[in-house]
Every structure is written in C-alpha cells, then in structure tokens.
Design a protein around this motif. Structure first.
Motif, mmCIF file in Angstrom:
data_model
loop_
_atom_site.group_PDB
_atom_site.id
_atom_site.type_symbol
_atom_site.label_atom_id
_atom_site.label_comp_id
_atom_site.label_asym_id
_atom_site.label_seq_id
_atom_site.Cartn_x
_atom_site.Cartn_y
_atom_site.Cartn_z
ATOM 1 N N LYS A 228 5.464 7.927 -14.598
ATOM 2 C CA LYS A 228 5.319 6.773 -13.690
ATOM 3 C C LYS A 228 5.262 5.464 -14.497
ATOM 4 N N ALA A 229 4.474 5.509 -15.574
ATOM 5 C CA ALA A 229 4.323 4.308 -16.403
ATOM 6 C C ALA A 229 5.669 3.896 -17.000
ATOM 7 N N ALA A 230 6.442 4.900 -17.452
ATOM 8 C CA ALA A 230 7.748 4.616 -18.066
ATOM 9 C C ALA A 230 8.677 3.942 -17.065
ATOM 10 N N LYS A 231 8.515 4.301 -15.781
ATOM 11 C CA LYS A 231 9.375 3.716 -14.743
ATOM 12 C C LYS A 231 8.791 2.420 -14.173
#
Ligand code: ZN
Length: 424
Positions: A228-231
C-alpha cells in the motif's frame, strides 16, 4: 398465535419541505402498510432509553423487550456473537477496528477500505507478533484477535475490565489519536461479577494502549501495508479497540415469553444478529442480503415465510432505509420504503392469509434517520400491529402523523414487546 416483527431500520423521518411538508412514510406509495394500519391498531413507541445513544443496537434490544440498563454490554459482545465467538464469563470483548493514521491523526476508521481477506492476514500477524509475546509474558491466553468483516474485528481480553473509556474512531476523523487513548474509569465496580485474578480498569487500559502502540510499529511492516505504501495508498496501520463489554446476561425470549418455543432472526447486520443470538434466536443466512437498497427483499421474505412454518417468533430486520438516510438520499429512501412494502411485507402478508395458524404481525422502525440530518434521531417511532380478526382503531394510514391517534397511544421501550406478546 405466532408473531412476526418486520423492522425497517431508520425508516421514520421528519417533515421534508421538498415533499410539501410530508414525511417520507406519508409521501411514499406503500399500500400494504396502509392497509395493515387501517385494518389493525397503531401507536407510537419510545425506543431509546434516557442516557443511551440512539444506536440501532440500543433501539432493537428495547424493541425485543429487554431493559437496556440490565443487559447492554456494548458492541464488542454483539460482534462476538455475530461472528460465532462464544464468550467466556471472564472475557472482555471489544470491537477492534483496523484504522488509518497519518501525522498523529486518525484519518479513517476503516483502514482505507480494508477487505476481509487482507484483514485476515493482518489479524493472524497480530496474533503471532503482538498477542503471543504478551500471552507468554503473562502466562495465560490474555489477548486474542479474531477476524470479523472488512475493518471490523474483535479483540478479546481474558479477565479484562469493562470500566474503561474508549473513543469510537468514526466519531474522531482528523483528530489527534494520542488524547483518544484508552482511559480507566475506576469509579464503577462490577458488582462482584469478576474473579479475583481479573484486571483492574487501570491494568486493562494500560494493556489496550500497549496493544495500540505496538500495533502501530508492527502493522506498517506487514507486506500488505508495504505494498500500500509503495502505491501511495492508505495503510491499515493501527488497531483501535472500543465499545467493550462482558457476555450479556440476557434471558432468551423463550425464557421471557413462554408462548415462544423457538424463533429466528433475519438480518444482514452484525449487531442485530448478535442481539438475536443472545435472545436465543436462530440466525438465518439469506443469499444477497446486503444491508443496502439492493438487498434481496424476496429472499428475506421467503426466509421469513419458511421460519414462520416452524417457529413461533420471527424478527426480520431490513437495513436499507437507514443507509439511504445516512446518505441523505431522499429518492433512494422513498424507494426502500416502497420495496419493503411490496417486496417483503406483501408476500409475507399473503402467506399469513393462507396459513392455518394465526399470525400476529408488527411493522416499525427502530429510530428516525432523517434524510436531511443524516444521523439517528431517538424520537418516538410509529408502529402498527395486525392479525386476522383484530378490532381496528381509527388510523387509516401508516406514518408518523397518523399513528399519533392510534389506540396504543405512546408506549415505552419494553412495553411494545409485552403488548405484542399479549396477543394470543
Ligand atoms: Zn437503526
């Protein structure tokens, strides 16, 4: 005499200017409810006791004839029942949201639209990395996380004390979370209900706050949140426990009303199913029951008809009007009333006419969810009661205004169920 209650959640409303000053029940086309009101008897009911919020769980518990001051234990125990966790006497069950925090604030109460399958991974991870070390330290199974639905889960603290103050996360969006941590409330005692080895309110609050803080270290490390963080999407990065309570000491409806030998609850909503469980009702699954206007009305009607064949008592709860009210959607809320009338009440009524055994039917909402306010309002709600051969009162239509002149007058809380069950 068998008994069936059909409850349109949040169906009652206030006069709306766009409808020429009529309420939605006055405006909607609902010939079935109007016929039942005309042939039957009506009244109004106070569903929310003083000092309680106008929540569905409060109002529905009162409608089923229970004294909230004696049985109300919060949402945790109701969720536990709904997801099939049988509480022990020394369990404290709390609703445990997985939420999203950013920059020290609660952003959403729902972990950025967390799906159940992902949540299950996070809950397993919390049991392994968070609960297990604490349980080893304390030498008992003190902490247990149990997967519920989407962002709504369960936290069970063995020997936990319910006299704590927790903040419902949906009431505090964009607020700093630190001041909202759990606080002990030692002024209250348990009336000897708890065992000696149970935690004090202070110990319970301390443990819950430790769980919250550690979950904020652990959850961001899980692959789900890393992705989620990467996106750049919202993470489900903190637990938030609230509305804890003990196993409700509720008598079943069969114990309270000898004429009820067995009963069924039909609802898509966890809290209502939980109340039904403690009331001793069977919980029936209906495919396509969603809690929204697209719910399977026909399926619910069919389930109610089948339940009437072998049970004495049936409680059918339909959530759709409440959701439309919260959305402030006037057209949709009118539709949900018309759907309830034609797609649920009508087939049930037509079936009752064919049955050999007499059936007494009631229709009512639990509270108002006015479309122009979009929140629950705990004013008296209109109700109708009908059975074959009932002597009608003056009321010609079913709505908030007409029911004022109903022959039941204004009833309070448990009085409704007592009056309803008197009809034999
Ligand atoms: Zn409700």
């Amino acid at each position: 005499m068998k008994h069936i209650i059909i409850l349109g959640d949040g169906m009652a409303d206030l006069p709306v200017e766009r409808l020429g000053g009529k309420t939605l029940l006055q405006y909607a086309a609902k010939p079935m409810m109007d016929q039942l009101a005309k042939e039957g008897r009506c009244g109004r009911l106070i569903t929310v006791p003083e000092g309680f919020p106008p929540g569905s769980e409060v109002a529905n518990t009162a409608i089923l004839g229970y004294d909230l001051n004696k049985v109300y234990e919060g949402r945790g125990p109701l969720e536990a029942a709904s997801i099939g966790y049988e509480m022990a006497d020394d369990d404290l069950a709390l609703r445990c949201n997985i939420i999203n925090l950013q920059d020290g604030k609660i952003i959403t109460h729902n972990g950025g639209n967390l799906e159940t399958e992902d949540a299950r991974l996070l809950i397993d991870y919390l049991n392994e990395t968070l609960a297990k070390p604490i349980n080893e330290r304390q030498g008992c199974e003190r902490v247990k996380f149990i997967t519920g639905i989407q962002y709504r889960h369960l936290l069970v603290i063995k020997g936990g004390n319910k006299h704590i103050t927790c903040a419902p996360p949906h009431d505090h969006p964009n607020e700093e979370w630190r001041p909202l941590l759990v606080k002990p409330d030692s002024r209250k005692d348990d009336g000897g209900r708890r065992k000696d080895d149970a935690l004090t309110p202070e110990e319970t609050a301390e443990l819950l706050n430790e769980l919250i803080l550690k979950s904020q270290e652990l959850l961001p490390k899980h692959p789900y949140n890393q992705a989620k963080a990467a996106k750049g999407e919202r993470q489900a990065n903190s637990i938030w426990p609230w509305s804890g309570g003990y196993r409700p000491s509720m008598e079943t409806l069969m114990q309270q009303y000898p004429d009820i030998k067995s009963g069924t609850v039909i609802s898509a909503v966890d809290l209502i199913r939980g109340i039904g469980h403690y009331a001793g009702l069977k919980i029936v699954e209906v495919e396509g029951a969603t809690g929204l206007a697209d719910t399977n009305y026909e399926g619910k009607a069919q389930a109610a008809i089948e339940a009437l064949e072998h049970d004495d008592f049936v409680f059918v709860h339909v959530e759709a009007s409440d959701e439309a009210g919260h959305d402030g959607d006037l057209e949709l809320k009118l539709k949900t009333i018309e759907y309830l009338d034609q797609r649920l009440i009508k087939p049930i009524y037509e079936h009752i006419l064919k049955m050999n055994e007499p059936v007494c039917l009631a229709v009512l909402p639990d509270h108002l969810t006015p479309v122009e306010m979009r929140i629950h309002v705990g004013q008296p709600v209109p109700f109708l009661i009908w059975h074959k051969g009932i002597v009608a009162d003056e009321v010609q239509q079913y709505d908030e205004v007409s029911c004022v002149s109903g022959s039941y007058g204004i009833l309070k809380l448990q009085e409704f169920m007592h009056e309803f069950m008197k009809i034999q």
